[in-house]
Design an enzyme around this catalytic site. Structure first.
Site, mmCIF file in Angstrom:
data_model
loop_
_atom_site.group_PDB
_atom_site.id
_atom_site.type_symbol
_atom_site.label_atom_id
_atom_site.label_comp_id
_atom_site.label_asym_id
_atom_site.label_seq_id
_atom_site.Cartn_x
_atom_site.Cartn_y
_atom_site.Cartn_z
ATOM 1 N N GLU A 127 -6.637 4.688 7.789
ATOM 2 C CA GLU A 127 -6.456 6.119 7.495
ATOM 3 C C GLU A 127 -7.703 6.690 6.818
ATOM 4 O OE1 GLU A 127 -2.731 5.572 5.451
ATOM 5 O OE2 GLU A 127 -1.863 4.958 7.355
ATOM 6 N N ASN B 268 0.866 -1.177 0.000
ATOM 7 C CA ASN B 268 0.000 0.000 0.000
ATOM 8 C C ASN B 268 0.905 1.230 0.000
ATOM 9 O OD1 ASN B 268 -1.841 2.014 0.492
ATOM 10 N ND2 ASN B 268 -2.326 1.367 2.584
ATOM 11 N N TRP B 269 1.006 1.862 -1.157
ATOM 12 C CA TRP B 269 1.950 2.983 -1.286
ATOM 13 C C TRP B 269 1.416 4.281 -0.684
ATOM 14 C CZ3 TRP B 269 4.355 2.707 -6.915
ATOM 15 C CH2 TRP B 269 5.070 1.504 -7.045
ATOM 16 N N LYS B 270 0.149 4.312 -0.348
ATOM 17 C CA LYS B 270 -0.473 5.515 0.232
ATOM 18 C C LYS B 270 -0.205 6.731 -0.679
ATOM 19 C CE LYS B 270 -0.071 3.249 4.646
ATOM 20 N NZ LYS B 270 0.040 3.322 6.085
ATOM 21 N N GLY C 85 2.464 2.103 10.821
ATOM 22 C CA GLY C 85 3.410 3.212 10.671
ATOM 23 C C GLY C 85 4.086 3.613 11.967
ATOM 24 N N SER D 249 3.488 -2.292 10.328
ATOM 25 C CA SER D 249 4.934 -2.325 10.572
ATOM 26 C C SER D 249 5.590 -3.661 10.240
ATOM 27 C CB SER D 249 5.238 -1.900 12.023
ATOM 28 O OG SER D 249 4.808 -0.581 12.250
ATOM 29 N N GLU E 34 -5.374 -5.100 10.495
ATOM 30 C CA GLU E 34 -4.335 -4.105 10.748
ATOM 31 C C GLU E 34 -4.642 -3.379 12.054
ATOM 32 O OE1 GLU E 34 -2.313 -2.892 6.791
ATOM 33 O OE2 GLU E 34 -4.057 -1.629 7.061
ATOM 34 N N GLY F 274 2.944 -1.206 4.279
ATOM 35 C CA GLY F 274 2.957 0.223 3.969
ATOM 36 C C GLY F 274 4.388 0.680 3.703
ATOM 37 N N GLY F 275 5.002 1.280 4.697
ATOM 38 C CA GLY F 275 6.332 1.885 4.556
ATOM 39 C C GLY F 275 7.345 1.001 3.847
ATOM 40 N N HIS G 2 -9.282 1.083 4.859
ATOM 41 C CA HIS G 2 -8.013 1.321 5.552
ATOM 42 C C HIS G 2 -8.239 2.261 6.733
ATOM 43 C CE1 HIS G 2 -3.951 2.550 6.432
ATOM 44 N NE2 HIS G 2 -3.584 1.423 5.841
HETATM 45 P P1 PGA Z 1 2.937 0.157 7.679
HETATM 46 O O1 PGA Z 1 1.498 0.388 7.042
HETATM 47 O O2 PGA Z 1 3.479 -1.135 7.094
HETATM 48 O O3 PGA Z 1 3.728 1.354 7.273
HETATM 49 O O4 PGA Z 1 2.742 0.058 9.168
HETATM 50 C C1 PGA Z 1 0.606 -0.693 6.825
HETATM 51 C C2 PGA Z 1 -0.671 -0.173 6.223
HETATM 52 O O5 PGA Z 1 -1.077 0.956 6.549
HETATM 53 O O6 PGA Z 1 -1.311 -0.852 5.401
#
Ligand code: PGA
Length: 249
Positions: free
Chosen positions: A96, A9-11, A172, A212, A166, A233-234, A94
């Site tokens: 966010e 997930n590149w956001k 994050g 994470s 999640e 994510g990251g 998600h």
């Molecule tokens: P993260 O994000 O790996 O940076 O914790 C995961 C996500 O939001 O899908």
């Protein structure tokens, strides 16, 4: 056998050049794997991502979509628009989107319904906040998120559902759920689905863990029997890290 999946997930990261460069690196380094590898760039780069990956097994997903067919929804993107550029997978729910854009279980139920009707695959995200876990409410919260957004679907629709547990406190933050915490919740999710539907629906749905995940913790998390992969994510923004996570599955 459930499908193993590693999704990135590149956001809101990577412009056009960066998207093409990262996809070229990923394609070149992609290890031989049975896992389905998915990347979710931002909307404006989806068509370019599809073009870059024409001869690759890496699939492309959108990070969101609207539930309506079309119409006066300024700034929104429909299922048909995604399908028109051959993007048939969408991340919905998600944390966010829930936290910053007010997406509720009720809204997500509509979005998932549209995705199902359009024959799209949904990566449905959910998970508890830190306060829920501290108050020992995490199982109840997860159960109600699933029930409110997904349990009106027919059993057949679950063929196109991928779940991503999640825990919000792990996204994050560098803080990961322990492999045991992930396994405990994934087993609970499967049991909850078995009760609402039946064992075959529960056994066949892939449940990803997200929060994470890094090269250093991926293999331990992925070794758990009810963890079928990860939503990253990251660490999906660096080709070496993402490839190492794919290798860990
Ligand atoms: P993260 O994000 O790996 O940076 O914790 C995961 C996500 O939001 O899908």
């Amino acid at each position: 056998m459930r499908t193993k999946i590693v999704a990135g997930n590149w956001k809101m990261n990577n412009n056009l050049e960066e998207t093409e460069a990262l996809l070229a690196e990923l394609s070149a380094k992609l290890p031989d794997t049975k896992a389905q590898v998915i990347v979710a760039p931002t909307f404006v780069n989806l068509a370019a991502a599809k073009r870059s990956l024409q001869s690759s097994t890496i699939q492309v997903a959108a990070q969101n979509m609207h539930f309506a067919e079309s119409g006066a929804y300024t700034g929104e993107i429909s299922a048909d628009m995604l399908l028109n550029i051959e993007v048939d997978t969408v991340i919905l729910g998600h944390s966010e989107r829930r936290a910053y854009f007010g997406e509720t279980d009720e809204l997500l139920a509509k979005k998932v319904k549209t995705a199902v009707e359009k024959g799209m695959k949904t990566i449905f995200c959910f998970g508890e906040e830190l306060e829920d876990r501290k108050a020992d409410n995490h199982f109840a919260v997860v159960e109600s998120q699933l029930k409110n957004a997904l349990f009106d679907l027919d059993a057949d629709a679950w063929k196109n559902i991928i779940l991503a547990y999640e825990p919000v406190w792990a996204i994050g933050t560098g803080e990961t759920a322990s492999p045991e915490q992930a396994q405990e919740m994934h087993a609970f999710i499967r049991k909850t689905i078995a009760e609402a539907y039946d064992a075959s629906v529960a056994d066949e749905v892939s449940i990803l863990y997200g929060g994470s995940v890094k090269p250093g913790n991926a293999s331990e998390i992925f070794s758990k029997p009810d963890v079928d992969g990860g939503l990253i994510g990251g660490a999906s923004l660096k080709s070496d890290d993402f490839v190492a996570i794919i290798e860990a599955i």
